[in-house]
Design a protein around this motif. Structure first.
Motif, mmCIF file in Angstrom:
data_model
loop_
_atom_site.group_PDB
_atom_site.id
_atom_site.type_symbol
_atom_site.label_atom_id
_atom_site.label_comp_id
_atom_site.label_asym_id
_atom_site.label_seq_id
_atom_site.Cartn_x
_atom_site.Cartn_y
_atom_site.Cartn_z
ATOM 1 N N ARG A 108 56.128 -45.433 54.130
ATOM 2 C CA ARG A 108 57.195 -44.855 53.316
ATOM 3 C C ARG A 108 57.713 -45.846 52.284
ATOM 4 O O ARG A 108 58.131 -45.462 51.180
ATOM 5 N N ASN A 109 57.691 -47.144 52.600
ATOM 6 C CA ASN A 109 58.225 -48.154 51.684
ATOM 7 C C ASN A 109 57.457 -48.215 50.363
ATOM 8 O O ASN A 109 57.986 -48.707 49.361
ATOM 9 N N LEU A 110 56.233 -47.727 50.348
ATOM 10 C CA LEU A 110 55.456 -47.699 49.105
ATOM 11 C C LEU A 110 56.126 -46.845 48.040
ATOM 12 O O LEU A 110 55.919 -47.052 46.842
ATOM 13 N N PHE A 111 56.945 -45.886 48.452
ATOM 14 C CA PHE A 111 57.471 -44.873 47.528
ATOM 15 C C PHE A 111 58.915 -45.151 47.083
ATOM 16 O O PHE A 111 59.544 -44.303 46.481
ATOM 17 N N VAL A 158 50.280 -31.747 46.021
ATOM 18 C CA VAL A 158 50.176 -33.201 45.951
ATOM 19 C C VAL A 158 49.043 -33.656 46.881
ATOM 20 O O VAL A 158 49.171 -33.557 48.107
ATOM 21 N N PRO A 159 47.915 -34.130 46.329
ATOM 22 C CA PRO A 159 46.837 -34.663 47.175
ATOM 23 C C PRO A 159 47.134 -36.107 47.577
ATOM 24 O O PRO A 159 47.708 -36.876 46.808
ATOM 25 N N LYS A 160 46.738 -36.459 48.792
ATOM 26 C CA LYS A 160 47.005 -37.809 49.291
ATOM 27 C C LYS A 160 45.835 -38.334 50.123
ATOM 28 O O LYS A 160 45.003 -37.566 50.630
ATOM 29 N N ILE A 161 45.840 -39.646 50.282
ATOM 30 C CA ILE A 161 44.886 -40.312 51.168
ATOM 31 C C ILE A 161 45.570 -40.519 52.524
ATOM 32 O O ILE A 161 46.744 -40.893 52.588
ATOM 33 N N VAL A 162 44.841 -40.289 53.600
ATOM 34 C CA VAL A 162 45.382 -40.438 54.956
ATOM 35 C C VAL A 162 44.708 -41.636 55.615
ATOM 36 O O VAL A 162 43.480 -41.694 55.697
ATOM 37 N N ASP A 178 64.279 -38.866 50.695
ATOM 38 C CA ASP A 178 63.121 -39.317 51.474
ATOM 39 C C ASP A 178 61.834 -38.675 50.972
ATOM 40 O O ASP A 178 60.980 -38.255 51.746
ATOM 41 N N GLY A 179 61.701 -38.594 49.641
ATOM 42 C CA GLY A 179 60.494 -38.021 49.056
ATOM 43 C C GLY A 179 59.404 -39.056 48.868
ATOM 44 O O GLY A 179 59.661 -40.196 48.480
ATOM 45 N N THR A 180 58.158 -38.660 49.136
ATOM 46 C CA THR A 180 56.998 -39.555 48.983
ATOM 47 C C THR A 180 55.877 -38.843 48.228
ATOM 48 O O THR A 180 54.701 -39.069 48.486
ATOM 49 N N GLY A 181 56.244 -37.953 47.299
ATOM 50 C CA GLY A 181 55.251 -37.134 46.619
ATOM 51 C C GLY A 181 54.673 -37.783 45.374
ATOM 52 O O GLY A 181 55.173 -37.583 44.272
ATOM 53 N N LYS A 182 53.620 -38.596 45.524
ATOM 54 C CA LYS A 182 52.890 -39.201 44.404
ATOM 55 C C LYS A 182 51.402 -38.985 44.627
ATOM 56 O O LYS A 182 50.878 -39.214 45.714
ATOM 57 N N PHE A 183 50.706 -38.538 43.570
ATOM 58 C CA PHE A 183 49.282 -38.226 43.673
ATOM 59 C C PHE A 183 48.477 -39.432 44.161
ATOM 60 O O PHE A 183 48.600 -40.544 43.651
ATOM 61 N N TRP A 184 47.632 -39.173 45.167
ATOM 62 C CA TRP A 184 46.625 -40.090 45.678
ATOM 63 C C TRP A 184 47.193 -41.395 46.231
ATOM 64 O O TRP A 184 46.509 -42.401 46.281
ATOM 65 N N LEU A 185 48.458 -41.373 46.639
ATOM 66 C CA LEU A 185 48.961 -42.477 47.439
ATOM 67 C C LEU A 185 48.822 -42.106 48.922
ATOM 68 O O LEU A 185 48.315 -41.044 49.267
ATOM 69 N N ILE A 186 49.309 -42.971 49.802
ATOM 70 C CA ILE A 186 49.080 -42.788 51.243
ATOM 71 C C ILE A 186 50.072 -41.788 51.825
ATOM 72 O O ILE A 186 51.257 -41.806 51.497
ATOM 73 N N GLY A 188 44.547 -35.367 52.506
ATOM 74 C CA GLY A 188 45.560 -34.364 52.791
ATOM 75 C C GLY A 188 46.050 -33.716 51.515
ATOM 76 O O GLY A 188 45.983 -34.308 50.429
ATOM 77 N N ALA A 189 46.525 -32.491 51.607
ATOM 78 C CA ALA A 189 47.110 -31.777 50.470
ATOM 79 C C ALA A 189 48.421 -31.151 50.926
ATOM 80 O O ALA A 189 48.479 -30.503 51.972
ATOM 81 N N PHE A 190 49.485 -31.353 50.120
ATOM 82 C CA PHE A 190 50.822 -30.911 50.486
ATOM 83 C C PHE A 190 51.372 -29.995 49.384
ATOM 84 O O PHE A 190 51.222 -30.295 48.191
ATOM 85 N N TYR A 191 52.012 -28.902 49.802
ATOM 86 C CA TYR A 191 52.434 -27.851 48.869
ATOM 87 C C TYR A 191 53.935 -27.604 48.996
ATOM 88 O O TYR A 191 54.447 -27.344 50.082
#
Length: 796
Positions: free
Chosen positions: A524-527, A786-790, A669-677, A768-771
C-alpha cells in the motif's frame, strides 16, 4: 525371607523372558519399520504390530503369517528366524486394478459411523487430560543408497560419505514435554528437556514433535506446515473413496482396515493411506497416511497409534513421521543418495479428567520452553528416553557438537533470526535495517537510505538505532533515531522512544506495528501520493496483557509543515504544532503462541483480530494549535473453507471529532494505478489521494480459491475474487483549499485476480483487473477498469 523373595522374582523374570520373543518388522528395501502388520499365528488369535513394527511373539507359536498393505504376504517359520528383525518385500509386480463394489460399499457405511462419532472421539473434545511425551527426530542419508556405494569406488567423496554415515547420523534432536488440556481451549505444553546436535538455541526445542497434527481428527491435517483435507472430515465420503481391506477380531471388538484415496476427478489437497477403525466407538485405532500425488520432491508419511485409556477414550500414544527429501539428491557419478528424516513421539502417563489448576494456563502461551530445558546432563537424559541411546547417536552428538564449536553454527542461526525481522547483522554488535535501503512511493519517488541499530549482544535490555534517507521526488533529507528499553521482556513490557524529521502521509490512520520485509500490507505504501513534512518526538509504552492482547500508551509532540498548494482556510499558516496522547489495543481472539526462550511466536490467527486506537489532541500544550479526537478501529479475519480456499474480510471504521487541517482527516485508501502491484484491503480502483473523509466505514473481502493443478512446475494458477465497499462523509469541506471527493454516496468496486501464472517455491506472479461501479464510476466502462500485477510470497 529375602532369599525366597529374590528366588521368586528371578523365576518370574525368567518365565517372562522365555515366554515371549520380541521381533521387529522392517521394509527390506528402505530398512524402515513397517507399522500395523497383521500377524496370523498358528496358535492364538490374529493381532497387529505396533507403530514401530514391534511385536511380542508367544513362545508357543511355531510359525506365523504376515500380511500388510503394499507388501507381499509372508510365511515365517519361527525356528528359522535369525536375530530379532524380519524383513518384508514388496510384490514383484504391481498391477493397478479396478475395484468393483456391488451394492453399497461396506467401507462407506463404516466411515459414516466414524464421521458421525468424530467429535466424541476427538482427543481435544469433552475430556481434560495430562500426559508426558518423548520425541526424537533423526536426519540421515538414505541407508539403501549408502549401502549401494561399492567399497571399490574410486570416488573419495562417496567413500567418505559411506564411512561417515556408518558411524553417525547427519542430525539428531530429542525433546521431552508435559502437556495439560481442559476443554474447550485451555492448552499448555512445557518443553522440560531438549537436546539438538550442534545447537542449544530454544528455537529448536519444539522441532522434534511439530511435524504433524497431534491427532487425525482435525478437519485439515497438518504435515510439515501444509494442510490436507482429512478423509474423516464432514463430506469425506464425497471426496474420498474407501475400500474395506481386512477385518480383525480382537477380543470383543473388531478392527476394520480401510484404505482411502481421493475420488477420481476431485481436485483438492488430499491424502492416501489406511485407517484402522475399532468397532468400540468407531474410533481410529491406527492410521497411515501420506500426501496424494505430491510433486514437491518430498515424500512424506505419517503414522499414528491410539489406545483406549481408562475405558473412556481412544487417545494417541505413538506418532511417527517419515520424510524422503528426494529434491536434495546428490549429483555426479552416484545420484542415488538423498536426505531422509525419521521421527517418533511417544505419549505416556496419560491421565483423563485430572484436576488441573487454572493458573497453569497463564497468558495464552500454548507452548513454552523451560529455562533449564537445554542444560540436562547425560544421566538425566537416560531416565527420560524411551529406548537406550545408541552408539551411533552418541557419535552424532559428539561430532556435530564439535563441528558447531569450530564453525559457529549458532552464529548462522542468529543471522537467520535477525533476517526474519528484516535486519542484517554487521558483526556482533550492529544490525543493518534492510527495509530502509530503498523504497518507492508516488510522492517521494525513489527513496534511498541507511538504518542501523545495536544488537542484543551489545546491550540486552536496551537497543539504539538511527537512520537517514533522501528521495528523488521531494529532494529532501530525512533522519531519525529510536531507543527501545525492555523493562520485562517475557511480559512484553518495553518503552520505545522515537524522534524523526521525515514525511507523513496526509490523512493516514496507521497502527503502531512492524511489518515484515515481504508483507503484502507494505504494498500500500507504493501509492502514497500526498505527504506533509513532520518533526516528531514520541514515547510509546507497550505491555502484553496476555500473549494475544497488547496494550500501548503513547504521547507525542509534532510540528507539521503543509506541502504542495494546500491551505487550511481557518488557519492559513503553513506550520502547525500538535500535542497528542493516546491508547491502542490489539486483541487476537483466542490466538495461541509459543515462547521459545524470550522469543514469542504466533501459532496462527484462527479467530478475528480486533484493533482500536484512540488519540486526543490537546490545544495549548506548549505551542499546540488544535483540540481534537481521532478514533480508528478495524476487525479482520481469514477463514479457511474446506476444499475450496480461503475467505479474507476486514472492516475498518474511523471518526474525527474537531475542526483540523486535512492532515488529520482520513484518506480514502485508494491504490488505483495502472500496472502497479495489487494491495489487499485497499480500494484498488480508486485513484490515490482522490477521497478524504472525517467519518468512514470500509468493508473489504477477498476469496482465494485453491490452486489448479497443472503438469508444469512453474505454473500454479489460483483465482481470487475481490470486493470492497466504502461510505463516509466530510464535515466543513469548504474549510480546505483542495479538490477531493468524499464517500457520501457510497463507493463500490469488484475485481478478478489470476495469481500463480508464474510460480517458484517462494513466490508467484499473476494479474488482476479491478472495476469501479456506482455513483463515482466514469461513463465509459474502460475508464473504470484498473489492471494490476499480483505478487505473492509463500514465506509471509
Amino acid at each position: 525371607m529375602t532369599r525366597l523373595t529374590l528366588s521368586l522374582l528371578f523365576s518370574l523374570i525368567s518365565v517372562l523372558s522365555i515366554g515371549q520373543r520380541s521381533l521387529e518388522i522392517r521394509d527390506e528395501i528402505l530398512d524402515r519399520s513397517v507399522p500395523f502388520v497383521k500377524v496370523f499365528p498358528d496358535v492364538g488369535s490374529p493381532f497387529l504390530t505396533d507403530l514401530d513394527g514391534r511385536m511380542q511373539l508367544p513362545d508357543s507359536v511355531t510359525q506365523f503369517y504376515l500380511q500388510s498393505y503394499d507388501y507381499a504376504d509372508t510365511l515365517i517359520i519361527v525356528r528359522e528366524i535369525a536375530g530379532g528383525i524380519i524383513y518384508l518385500s514388496t510384490p514383484s509386480q504391481e498391477i493397478e486394478g479396478v475395484v468393483v463394489v456391488a451394492g453399497e460399499n461396506r467401507a462407506h457405511r463404516i466411515m459414516r459411523l466414524v464421521i458421525n462419532n468424530r467429535k466424541k472421539n476427538h482427543p481435544l473434545a469433552n475430556d481434560a487430560f495430562t500426559y508426558k511425551s518423548y520425541s526424537k527426530f533423526i536426519f540421515d542419508v538414505n541407508p539403501d543408497g549408502v549401502a549401494a556405494i561399492p567399497d571399490s569406488s574410486t570416488d573419495s567423496t562417496l567413500i567418505q560419505i559411506k564411512k561417515f554415515m556408518g558411524s553417525q547420523h547427519l542430525f539428531l534432536m530429542e525433546s521431552v514435554s508435559k502437556r495439560a488440556f481442559t476443554p474447550p481451549y485451555r492448552d499448555k505444553e512445557e518443553i522440560i528437556a531438549y537436546k539438538v546436535s550442534g545447537f542449544n538455541d530454544p528455537m529448536f526445542s519444539t522441532f522434534a514433535n511439530s511435524f504433524q497434527s497431534f491427532s487425525f481428527y482435525e478437519n485439515q491435517f497438518d504435515i510439515l506446515g501444509k494442510q490436507y483435507i482429512n478423509p474423516i472430515a464432514r463430506g469425506g465420503i464425497r471426496r474420498y473413496f474407501f475400500i474395506l481391506e481386512d477385518t480383525t477380531l480382537v477380543g470383543n471388538d473388531t478392527t476394520f482396515t480401510i484404505s482411502f484415496r481421493p475420488r477420481v476427478g476431485k481436485n483438492f489437497t488430499g491424502m492416501k493411506g489406511q485407517l484402522f477403525i475399532n468397532s468400540n466407538g468407531y474410533a481410529i485405532e491406527k492410521v497411515i497416511a501420506e500426501p496424494y500425488n505430491d510433486s514437491s520432491g518430498m515424500q512424506m508419511r505419517i503414522v499414528q497409534e491410539y489406545e483406549f485409556i481408562d475405558g473412556i477414550k481412544w487417545f494417541p500414544v505413538k506418532l511417527s513421521t517419515e520424510l524422503d527429501l528426494k529434491s536434495f539428491t546428490t549429483t555426479g557419478s552416484f545420484s542415488d543418495l538423498y536426505m531422509q528424516g525419521r521421527g517418533n513421539s511417544y505419549i505416556e502417563e496419560i491421565k483423563l479428567n485430572p484436576e488441573i489448576k487454572k493458573r497453569f494456563f497463564n497468558n495464552n502461551v500454548t507452548i513454552a520452553t523451560a529455562e533449564d530445558a537445554g542444560e540436562l546432563e547425560d544421566g538425566e537424559w537416560n531416565t527420560l528416553r524411551r529406548y537406550d541411546i545408541t552408539e551411533k547417536e552418541v557419535n552424532t552428538y559428539h561430532t556435530i557438537d564439535s563441528l558447531s564449536k569450530v564453525m559457529n553454527f549458532e552464529r548462522f542461526l542468529t543471522i537467520a533470526k535477525v533476517l526474519a525481522d528484516g535486519k542484517f547483522p554487521l558483526g556482533k554488535y550492529a544490525n543493518l535495517d534492510l527495509k530502509r535501503l530503498i523504497n518507492y512511493n508516488l510522492y517521494e519517488k525513489y527513496r534511498f537510505g541507511v538504518g542501523l541499530e545495536t544488537s542484543r549482544k551489545l546491550m540486552k535490555p536496551v537497543q539504539f538505532g538511527g537512520y537517514f534517507a533522501w528521495a528523488t521526488g521531494d529532494k529532501r533529507w530525512k533522519y531519525g533515531g529510536h531507543a527501545t528499553i525492555h523493562i520485562a521482556r517475557k511480559r512484553g513490557i518495553h518503552l520505545d522512544l522515537n524522534y524523526h524529521q521525515d514525511n507523513l502521509e496526509r490523512g493516514e490512520y496507521k497502527f503502531h506495528e512492524s511489518r515484515s520485509l515481504i508483507s503484502k500490507d507494505s504494498y500500500r505504501n507504493l501509492f502514497i501520493s500526498q505527504m506533509d513534512e513532520q518533526r516528531l518526538g514520541e514515547a510509546v509504552l507497550s505491555w502484553d496483557i496476555k500473549s494475544n492482547i497488547e496494550l500501548k500508551l503513547f504521547g507525542n509532540y509534532q510540528r507539521i509543515w503543509h506541502s504542495d498548494d494546500y491551505a487550511y482556510l481557518l488557519n492559513p499558516q503553513r506550520r502547525i504544532d500538535l500535542a497528542e496522547t493516546g491508547v491502542e489495543l490489539t486483541w487476537n481472539i483466542l490466538e495461541k503462541s509459543m515462547m521459545l526462550g524470550n522469543r514469542k511466536v504466533s501459532l496462527g490467527k484462527k479467530y478475528p483480530q480486533i484493533k482500536v486506537k484512540a488519540i486526543h489532541g490537546w490545544k495549548g500544550w506548549f505551542e499546540s494549535d488544535y483540540e481534537y479526537t481521532r478514533i480508528n478501529a478495524q476487525v479482520s479475519q481469514t477463514i479457511p473453507v474446506l476444499g475450496i480456499g480461503k475467505f479474507h474480510w476486514k472492516i475498518a471504521a474511523s471518526k474525527l471529532i474537531g475542526s483540523v487541517p486535512l492532515t488529520l482527516a482520513y484518506n480514502g485508501d485508494g491504490t488505483g494505478k495502472f500496472w502497479l502491484i495489487s494491495a489487499p484491503n485497499t480500494f484498488e480502483a480508486m485513484l490515490p489521494g482522490s477521497f478524504y473523509t472525517t467519518s468512514q466505514l470500509s468493508f473489504f473481502t477477498r476469496f482465494d480459491f485453491k490452486a489448479i493443478a497443472t503438469k508444469a512446475k512453474w505454473n500454479e494458477p489460483r483465482f481470487a475474487l475481490h470486493h470492497a465497499i466504502g461510505i463516509g462523509e466530510f464535515e466543513n469541506r469548504e474549510d480546505h483549499q483542495l479538490t477531493f471527493e468524499t464517500m457520501d454516496n457510497g463507493y463500490y468496486e469488484a475485481g478478478l485476480i489470476l495469481d500463480g501464472i508464474i510460480t517458484t517455491k517462494t513466490s508467484s506472479i499473476g494479474l488482476g483487473a479491478f472495476y469501479k461501479y456506482g455513483h463515482y464510476s466514469r461513463p465509459e466502462v474502460l475508464e473504470n477498469i484498473v489492471p494490476k500485477i499480483v505478487i505473492s510470497f509463500r514465506l509471509e
